[in-house]
Design a protein around this motif. Structure first.
Motif, PDB file in Angstrom:
ATOM      1  N   LEU A 131       0.812  -1.231   0.000  1.00 61.01           N
ATOM      2  CA  LEU A 131       0.000   0.000   0.000  1.00 61.01           C
ATOM      3  C   LEU A 131       0.840   1.273   0.000  1.00 61.01           C
ATOM      4  O   LEU A 131       0.316   2.369   0.196  1.00 61.01           O
ATOM      5  CB  LEU A 131      -0.948   0.008   1.209  1.00 61.01           C
ATOM      6  CG  LEU A 131      -1.976  -1.115   1.268  1.00 61.01           C
ATOM      7  CD1 LEU A 131      -2.927  -0.896   2.448  1.00 61.01           C
ATOM      8  CD2 LEU A 131      -2.770  -1.221  -0.030  1.00 61.01           C
ATOM      9  N   ALA A 132       2.146   1.137  -0.225  1.00 63.05           N
ATOM     10  CA  ALA A 132       3.040   2.296  -0.112  1.00 63.05           C
ATOM     11  C   ALA A 132       2.581   3.473  -0.979  1.00 63.05           C
ATOM     12  O   ALA A 132       2.555   4.614  -0.512  1.00 63.05           O
ATOM     13  CB  ALA A 132       4.466   1.886  -0.467  1.00 63.05           C
ATOM     14  N   SER A 133       2.206   3.208  -2.223  1.00 65.63           N
ATOM     15  CA  SER A 133       1.846   4.342  -3.082  1.00 65.63           C
ATOM     16  C   SER A 133       0.510   4.946  -2.656  1.00 65.63           C
ATOM     17  O   SER A 133       0.298   6.151  -2.755  1.00 65.63           O
ATOM     18  CB  SER A 133       1.830   3.934  -4.558  1.00 65.63           C
ATOM     19  OG  SER A 133       0.804   2.999  -4.795  1.00 65.63           O
ATOM     20  N   LEU A 134      -0.394   4.119  -2.142  1.00 71.20           N
ATOM     21  CA  LEU A 134      -1.662   4.639  -1.619  1.00 71.20           C
ATOM     22  C   LEU A 134      -1.407   5.550  -0.412  1.00 71.20           C
ATOM     23  O   LEU A 134      -2.014   6.613  -0.279  1.00 71.20           O
ATOM     24  CB  LEU A 134      -2.601   3.486  -1.238  1.00 71.20           C
ATOM     25  CG  LEU A 134      -3.946   3.876  -0.614  1.00 71.20           C
ATOM     26  CD1 LEU A 134      -4.772   4.734  -1.571  1.00 71.20           C
ATOM     27  CD2 LEU A 134      -4.746   2.641  -0.205  1.00 71.20           C
ATOM     28  N   HIS A 135      -0.492   5.115   0.472  1.00 72.60           N
ATOM     29  CA  HIS A 135      -0.172   5.958   1.630  1.00 72.60           C
ATOM     30  C   HIS A 135       0.326   7.334   1.194  1.00 72.60           C
ATOM     31  O   HIS A 135      -0.072   8.356   1.741  1.00 72.60           O
ATOM     32  CB  HIS A 135       0.898   5.296   2.503  1.00 72.60           C
ATOM     33  CG  HIS A 135       0.462   4.010   3.115  1.00 72.60           C
ATOM     34  ND1 HIS A 135      -0.786   3.837   3.651  1.00 72.60           N
ATOM     35  CD2 HIS A 135       1.096   2.819   3.279  1.00 72.60           C
ATOM     36  CE1 HIS A 135      -0.905   2.598   4.111  1.00 72.60           C
ATOM     37  NE2 HIS A 135       0.224   1.963   3.895  1.00 72.60           N
ATOM     38  N   ARG A 136       1.206   7.327   0.188  1.00 70.60           N
ATOM     39  CA  ARG A 136       1.744   8.606  -0.289  1.00 70.60           C
ATOM     40  C   ARG A 136       0.625   9.459  -0.872  1.00 70.60           C
ATOM     41  O   ARG A 136       0.542  10.655  -0.612  1.00 70.60           O
ATOM     42  CB  ARG A 136       2.831   8.356  -1.340  1.00 70.60           C
ATOM     43  CG  ARG A 136       4.184   8.005  -0.705  1.00 70.60           C
ATOM     44  CD  ARG A 136       5.315   8.051  -1.739  1.00 70.60           C
ATOM     45  NE  ARG A 136       5.218   6.965  -2.695  1.00 70.60           N
ATOM     46  CZ  ARG A 136       5.785   5.769  -2.520  1.00 70.60           C
ATOM     47  NH1 ARG A 136       6.498   5.522  -1.430  1.00 70.60           N
ATOM     48  NH2 ARG A 136       5.657   4.831  -3.425  1.00 70.60           N
ATOM     49  N   GLU A 137      -0.242   8.823  -1.639  1.00 64.89           N
ATOM     50  CA  GLU A 137      -1.366   9.545  -2.245  1.00 64.89           C
ATOM     51  C   GLU A 137      -2.280  10.150  -1.173  1.00 64.89           C
ATOM     52  O   GLU A 137      -2.825  11.237  -1.346  1.00 64.89           O
ATOM     53  CB  GLU A 137      -2.148   8.558  -3.124  1.00 64.89           C
ATOM     54  CG  GLU A 137      -3.323   9.154  -3.851  1.00 64.89           C
ATOM     55  CD  GLU A 137      -4.077   8.070  -4.635  1.00 64.89           C
ATOM     56  OE1 GLU A 137      -3.419   7.215  -5.278  1.00 64.89           O
ATOM     57  OE2 GLU A 137      -5.318   8.078  -4.581  1.00 64.89           O
ATOM     58  N   LEU A 138      -2.435   9.434  -0.048  1.00 61.78           N
ATOM     59  CA  LEU A 138      -3.300   9.909   1.033  1.00 61.78           C
ATOM     60  C   LEU A 138      -2.598  10.935   1.923  1.00 61.78           C
ATOM     61  O   LEU A 138      -3.182  11.441   2.870  1.00 61.78           O
ATOM     62  CB  LEU A 138      -3.775   8.726   1.885  1.00 61.78           C
ATOM     63  CG  LEU A 138      -4.716   7.732   1.191  1.00 61.78           C
ATOM     64  CD1 LEU A 138      -4.912   6.482   2.055  1.00 61.78           C
ATOM     65  CD2 LEU A 138      -6.057   8.387   0.893  1.00 61.78           C
ATOM     66  N   GLY A 139      -1.331  11.213   1.635  1.00 65.67           N
ATOM     67  CA  GLY A 139      -0.603  12.232   2.399  1.00 65.67           C
ATOM     68  C   GLY A 139      -0.043  11.745   3.710  1.00 65.67           C
ATOM     69  O   GLY A 139       0.173  12.533   4.634  1.00 65.67           O
TER      70      GLY A 139
END
Lengths: 125, 365
Positions: free
Chosen positions: B10-18
């Protein structure tokens, strides 16, 4: 209103006459997260630049707040006891920590202006 | 940073969510999202939040005698565990310390294990060393683990997976959420109702997005996870329990099966037995400091100026709206209500021993 000066420990200082008002920077409150408790110094305490004089606690961790210049504490922000979240919402205004009578105003020359502080923050990132 | 951190699916999702990412047990993990720890904590108690806990170890034990094999490493009664049920247990050391705490589920044809991220390598080495012929440990590094927690979590999830609502607390089922195959357990680490969902890593982001799209759902990070579990009185391995603390000292004797207390054939049984008979020297207790200042881990605990113990976890409890902690004290000072002093920055903060959980559990029945 006098211009704010900034320390490498992420405090801000505003000098009015020989009285300095000190708090933590907006950058610092963002890094700390939700502030839940602030321990402030007693009036009359003599401090040197770099002394740990206050503590700010977020949910996650405790951090020291240092005196950016030397002098005598004159007042602490009593409103923070009831509403420590003001440190988050108004770090560089109503969320000030303490005031002090500055022993040697030339010590402020060692602090950064807003532009230099921003560059310092960017260099730490 | 000297070491390369591992990432979850989920690393890229975390970044997208700030998310603000921090190193934790060798992984880059979200400590909080823009809402902040306080809001994420309260959202979990009130609604539904999604935690990525994919850093945790997942493994399965297969083969005839898998439960007996696991019992060589734990005082838990694994054999009594029925298919579709999960339990919490401890792996113990020969010296009677705690190697790790873990969840084990009976999936009928195999046991499913969830281990702490910081301990999974140690645990798996210990388990493998104890396995008889015919029982195999399969680590599942390609699976993600999501925790969907809070009173609104299961009602919201039921729209996508109706059978999840029928799971009892600590029930486990292989099912689907939408068209994604998952292993769901009605459990968590927050004190609230909710589920933990094991899913193939390459489907984890799709699943996470589907859960976050449910009414009232929000992401929450490790910061809120820590304050939630502490209010719920749940131990954190490495803080509140470790290889030096025994199950009896930790107040976790309830994880020792009744049958195991007649057999005494688990690692460290001699120490556990001795402490059950004579009482341990120290006990883990809940602690409520007066005022608002938190006492953090490693804060010395004193009574009458004499050190009697140490805080192992301490924070500001957002739901309590005050500080809470746990720690070990000499047994004579462990009774609820006992007055303690917490030595915070050279000052003694008055505190009391208090029953845990600090916030009552609201698990599914």
């Amino acid at each position: 209103m006098a211009e704010l000066k900034f320390s490498r420990d992420h405090e801000w200082v505003r000098l009015d006459g020989n009285i300095a008002t000190i708090g933590i920077t907006d950058h610092a409150q963002t890094a700390l997260g939700d502030v839940v408790f602030v321990d402030l110094p007693e009036a009359g305490r003599q401090v040197a630049a770099g002394d740990a004089v206050a503590v700010v606690e977020s949910v996650k961790a405790a951090s020291d707040v240092y005196a950016p210049v030397g002098g005598t504490i004159t007042e602490s922000n009593a409103a923070l006891a009831d509403d420590p979240a003001m440190v988050n919402s108004a770090a560089q205004s109503e969320g000030w920590f303490f005031r002090m009578e500055v022993a040697d105003p030339s010590e402020l020359d060692a602090l950064m202006d807003a532009e230099a502080y921003q560059a310092f923050v960017d260099s730490e990132a | 940073m000297a070491e390369t951190l591992l990432e979850t699916p989920l690393a890229s999702l975390h970044r997208e969510l700030g998310a603000r990412m921090v190193p934790f047990a060798g992984y880059a993990m979200p400590v909080q999202y823009p809402a902040g720890i306080l809001a994420e904590h309260l959202a979990t108690r009130r609604g539904a939040t999604l935690f990525d806990v994919s850093h945790m170890g997942q493994a399965e034990l297969r083969g005839e005698g898998a439960a007996e094999a696991l019992e060589r490493l734990t005082p838990a009664d694994v054999r009594i565990l029925k298919p579709g049920r999960q339990k919490y247990g401890l792996l113990t050391t020969e010296a009677g310390g705690i190697l790790d705490d873990f969840m084990v589920a009976n999936l009928g044809d195999r046991l499913f294990l969830v281990l702490n991220a910081s301990r999974k390598d140690v645990d798996c080495a210990a388990i493998e060393a104890a396995l008889p012929a015919g029982v195999t440990l399969n680590r599942l590094p390609d699976r993600a683990l999501l925790a969907f927690q809070g009173p609104a979590a299961v009602p919201a999830l039921a729209a996508l997976a109706p059978d999840v609502a029928a799971l009892p607390f600590m029930g486990v089922a292989a099912t689907r959420i939408g068209d994604i195959p998952v292993l769901v357990s009605r459990s968590g680490y927050t004190g609230e109702d909710g589920v933990e969902i094991s899913v193939a890593g390459d489907r984890a982001e799709i699943l996470a997005r589907a859960l976050l799209a449910l009414t009232g759902a929000a992401p929450a990070g490790l910061g809120a996870r820590d304050s939630l579990r502490l209010e719920a009185g749940l131990c954190l391995y490495g803080n509140d329990i470790d290889e030096t603390t025994s199950p009896v000292e930790a107040g976790l004797t309830w994880t020792i099966g009744k049958r195991r207390r007649t057999e005494w054939n688990f690692p460290g049984a001699a120490r556990v037995r001795e402490e059950l008979e004579n009482g341990p020297a120290r006990l883990r207790v809940g602690i409520l400091p007066e005022g608002r200042q938190p006492a953090r881990a490693h804060t010395a605990i004193a009574v009458g100026g004499e050190t009697v113990g140490e805080v192992t976890s301490g924070t500001f409890g957002p739901s309590l709206n005050g500080p809470c902690a746990m720690g070990y004290v000499a047994r004579g000072h462990a009774a609820d209500g006992t007055a303690l002093e917490l030595m915070v920055r050279g000052r003694a903060i008055p505190a009391r021993v208090a029953a845990t959980p600090f916030i009552p559990h609201r698990y599914a029945r």
